[in-house]
Design an enzyme around this catalytic site. Sequence first.
Site, PDB file in Angstrom:
ATOM      1  N   GLY A  69      -7.143 -32.215  15.810  1.00 55.23           N
ATOM      2  CA  GLY A  69      -6.584 -32.777  14.575  1.00 55.23           C
ATOM      3  C   GLY A  69      -5.252 -33.475  14.762  1.00 55.23           C
ATOM      4  N   ALA A  91     -11.943 -32.725  18.911  1.00 53.39           N
ATOM      5  CA  ALA A  91     -11.263 -32.584  20.202  1.00 53.39           C
ATOM      6  C   ALA A  91     -12.162 -33.084  21.325  1.00 53.39           C
ATOM      7  CB  ALA A  91     -10.912 -31.114  20.444  1.00 53.39           C
ATOM      8  N   ALA A  92     -11.669 -34.006  22.118  1.00 51.74           N
ATOM      9  CA  ALA A  92     -12.435 -34.517  23.266  1.00 51.74           C
ATOM     10  C   ALA A  92     -11.547 -35.397  24.125  1.00 51.74           C
ATOM     11  CB  ALA A  92     -13.638 -35.334  22.799  1.00 51.74           C
ATOM     12  N   TYR A 109     -18.281 -40.240  30.109  1.00 50.29           N
ATOM     13  CA  TYR A 109     -17.901 -39.913  28.728  1.00 50.29           C
ATOM     14  C   TYR A 109     -19.132 -39.912  27.823  1.00 50.29           C
ATOM     15  CZ  TYR A 109     -16.075 -40.681  24.026  1.00 50.29           C
ATOM     16  OH  TYR A 109     -15.831 -40.612  22.682  1.00 50.29           O
ATOM     17  N   GLY A 145      -8.262 -37.738  14.570  1.00 52.06           N
ATOM     18  CA  GLY A 145      -8.082 -36.437  13.936  1.00 52.06           C
ATOM     19  C   GLY A 145      -6.965 -36.423  12.898  1.00 52.06           C
ATOM     20  N   ASP A 166      -6.423 -24.676  23.593  1.00 50.93           N
ATOM     21  CA  ASP A 166      -7.536 -25.396  24.181  1.00 50.93           C
ATOM     22  C   ASP A 166      -8.824 -24.893  23.526  1.00 50.93           C
ATOM     23  OD1 ASP A 166      -9.622 -26.247  25.998  1.00 50.93           O
ATOM     24  OD2 ASP A 166      -8.076 -26.463  27.546  1.00 50.93           O
TER      25      ASP A 166
HETATM   26  C1  UD1 Z   1     -15.920 -48.101  25.680  1.00 52.31           C
HETATM   27  C2  UD1 Z   1     -16.515 -46.802  26.019  1.00 52.31           C
HETATM   28  C3  UD1 Z   1     -16.408 -45.906  24.816  1.00 52.31           C
HETATM   29  C4  UD1 Z   1     -15.010 -45.769  24.322  1.00 52.31           C
HETATM   30  C5  UD1 Z   1     -14.424 -47.137  24.101  1.00 52.31           C
HETATM   31  C6  UD1 Z   1     -12.958 -47.064  23.759  1.00 52.31           C
HETATM   32  C7  UD1 Z   1     -18.581 -46.392  27.324  1.00 52.31           C
HETATM   33  C8  UD1 Z   1     -19.896 -46.964  27.725  1.00 52.31           C
HETATM   34  N1  UD1 Z   1     -17.866 -47.118  26.455  1.00 52.31           N
HETATM   35  O1  UD1 Z   1     -16.724 -48.696  24.644  1.00 52.31           O
HETATM   36  O2  UD1 Z   1     -16.844 -44.667  25.171  1.00 52.31           O
HETATM   37  O3  UD1 Z   1     -14.972 -45.064  23.121  1.00 52.31           O
HETATM   38  O4  UD1 Z   1     -14.596 -47.879  25.294  1.00 52.31           O
HETATM   39  O5  UD1 Z   1     -12.237 -46.418  24.770  1.00 52.31           O
HETATM   40  O6  UD1 Z   1     -18.211 -45.354  27.774  1.00 52.31           O
HETATM   41  N2  UD1 Z   1     -12.689 -56.005  26.703  1.00 52.31           N
HETATM   42  C9  UD1 Z   1     -12.043 -57.228  26.808  1.00 52.31           C
HETATM   43  N3  UD1 Z   1     -10.734 -57.239  27.241  1.00 52.31           N
HETATM   44  C10 UD1 Z   1     -10.048 -56.093  27.546  1.00 52.31           C
HETATM   45  C11 UD1 Z   1     -10.713 -54.861  27.441  1.00 52.31           C
HETATM   46  C12 UD1 Z   1     -12.037 -54.840  27.002  1.00 52.31           C
HETATM   47  O7  UD1 Z   1     -12.613 -58.275  26.523  1.00 52.31           O
HETATM   48  O8  UD1 Z   1      -8.872 -56.183  27.911  1.00 52.31           O
HETATM   49  C13 UD1 Z   1     -14.097 -56.002  26.246  1.00 52.31           C
HETATM   50  C14 UD1 Z   1     -15.001 -55.122  27.075  1.00 52.31           C
HETATM   51  O9  UD1 Z   1     -15.464 -55.803  28.192  1.00 52.31           O
HETATM   52  C15 UD1 Z   1     -16.106 -54.807  26.081  1.00 52.31           C
HETATM   53  C16 UD1 Z   1     -15.395 -54.830  24.723  1.00 52.31           C
HETATM   54  O10 UD1 Z   1     -14.145 -55.456  24.944  1.00 52.31           O
HETATM   55  O11 UD1 Z   1     -17.070 -55.823  26.078  1.00 52.31           O
HETATM   56  C17 UD1 Z   1     -15.152 -53.486  24.115  1.00 52.31           C
HETATM   57  O12 UD1 Z   1     -14.499 -52.667  25.053  1.00 52.31           O
HETATM   58  P1  UD1 Z   1     -13.915 -51.211  24.676  1.00 52.31           P
HETATM   59  O13 UD1 Z   1     -12.965 -51.305  23.545  1.00 52.31           O
HETATM   60  O14 UD1 Z   1     -13.462 -50.575  25.928  1.00 52.31           O
HETATM   61  O15 UD1 Z   1     -15.131 -50.430  24.036  1.00 52.31           O
HETATM   62  P2  UD1 Z   1     -16.644 -50.248  24.425  1.00 52.31           P
HETATM   63  O16 UD1 Z   1     -17.057 -50.927  25.676  1.00 52.31           O
HETATM   64  O17 UD1 Z   1     -17.372 -50.641  23.197  1.00 52.31           O
END
Ligand code: UD1
Length: 343
Positions: free
Chosen positions: A8, A72-73, A175, A13, A51
């Site tokens: 939280g 929590a994660a 994750y 949270g 924890d």
């Molecule tokens: C990922 C994780 C998710 C986590 C989330 C936020 C996996 C498969 N995915 O999701 O668990 O909750 O991150 O931490 O585990 N991007 C850019 N420029 C950047 C950074 C990212 O363009 O500087 C792009 C990435 O390539 C991606 C999109 O933005 O296509 C979203 O990235 P992100 O926010 O990390 O989220 P997810 O990939 O959706």
Amino acid sequence: MRILVTGGAGFIGTHVVAALRAAGHDVTVLDLLHPKAHRTAPEGGPLLRADVRDAAAVAGALAGVDVVVHQAALVGMGVDLADLPEYAGCNDLGTAVLLAGMARAGVLRLVLASSMVVYGEGAYACPRHGATEPAERTPADLAAGRFEARCPACGAALEPGEVDEDAALRPRSVYAATKTAQEHLAAAWAAGAGGAVAALRYHNVYGPGMPRDTPYSGVAAIFRSALQAGRAPRVFEDGGQRRDFVHVTDVAAANLAAVDATGRAGFRAYNIASGRPTTVGDLAAGLAAATGGPEPVVTGEFRAGDVRHVVASAARARRELGFTAAIGLAEGLREFATAALRA
Ligand code: UD1
């Protein structure tokens, strides 16, 4: 109701606790205040610093509780496979300890913070073959700029569609695997204990208090931090990848609605999304405009393991929880442009 919120003190949270308290619930927070994620504790009510893997602390925290909201994660993609035990420990052993404690204490209602990452890639259709599971994109595809998922049968570019809660779970990161395991543990617990679980599959959450630029931050915070420092947001791939960015206030409202849904026994998953997807390129452009910062740069870089499109159907949450996101992206980004982030 008396509600225990684990995690939280975290980004999401904190907003969940505020929404539950504003609705008149009596909320206790259990949070480790992990130094990686926190500098300060939330105010306004009891906080147990522990924890979630600590069975004795959990047993104490559960006394008199009606509903547990388990936030929590350890989050993010994970940086290194050496983090595997820590992810599995916090997220899965932690959930197992909590569930066992709940069964023992007779606390049978759980709202679980899950994630859209349980799906892996979103839903796709091939123009010729209909609904299709795409093959994973190879490093060679990505390096050649072939970003769209392709049909394994004919190689045609697939059309992205909305993923609903009945889609197969195909976690593709450590994750994601731990979030999927949390859902499975909670479903087994619900069946064994006669409990009720609402698993909320958050899509890409953003808003005030989001952790700033770290390897664990979502792209909205990374872009916002760059703009604040006068740097252009760096958009990976071609910027056409689609996500559903949902405001943290809406996510908190979804948790409040889900508390009521745990009156029915059994396990049920819900997409928690805005229902109005966007591309990462448009997110960058919108945020750059809202902050008055430099225009985004589309770099063509890519991250191994990234999925191309994940866009939710928000229909079940609307129908069964009465939840509809209230904050549109334009409005949310105007606020996010100047909102405080977490150090
Ligand atoms: C990922 C994780 C998710 C986590 C989330 C936020 C996996 C498969 N995915 O999701 O668990 O909750 O991150 O931490 O585990 N991007 C850019 N420029 C950047 C950074 C990212 O363009 O500087 C792009 C990435 O390539 C991606 C999109 O933005 O296509 C979203 O990235 P992100 O926010 O990390 O989220 P997810 O990939 O959706």
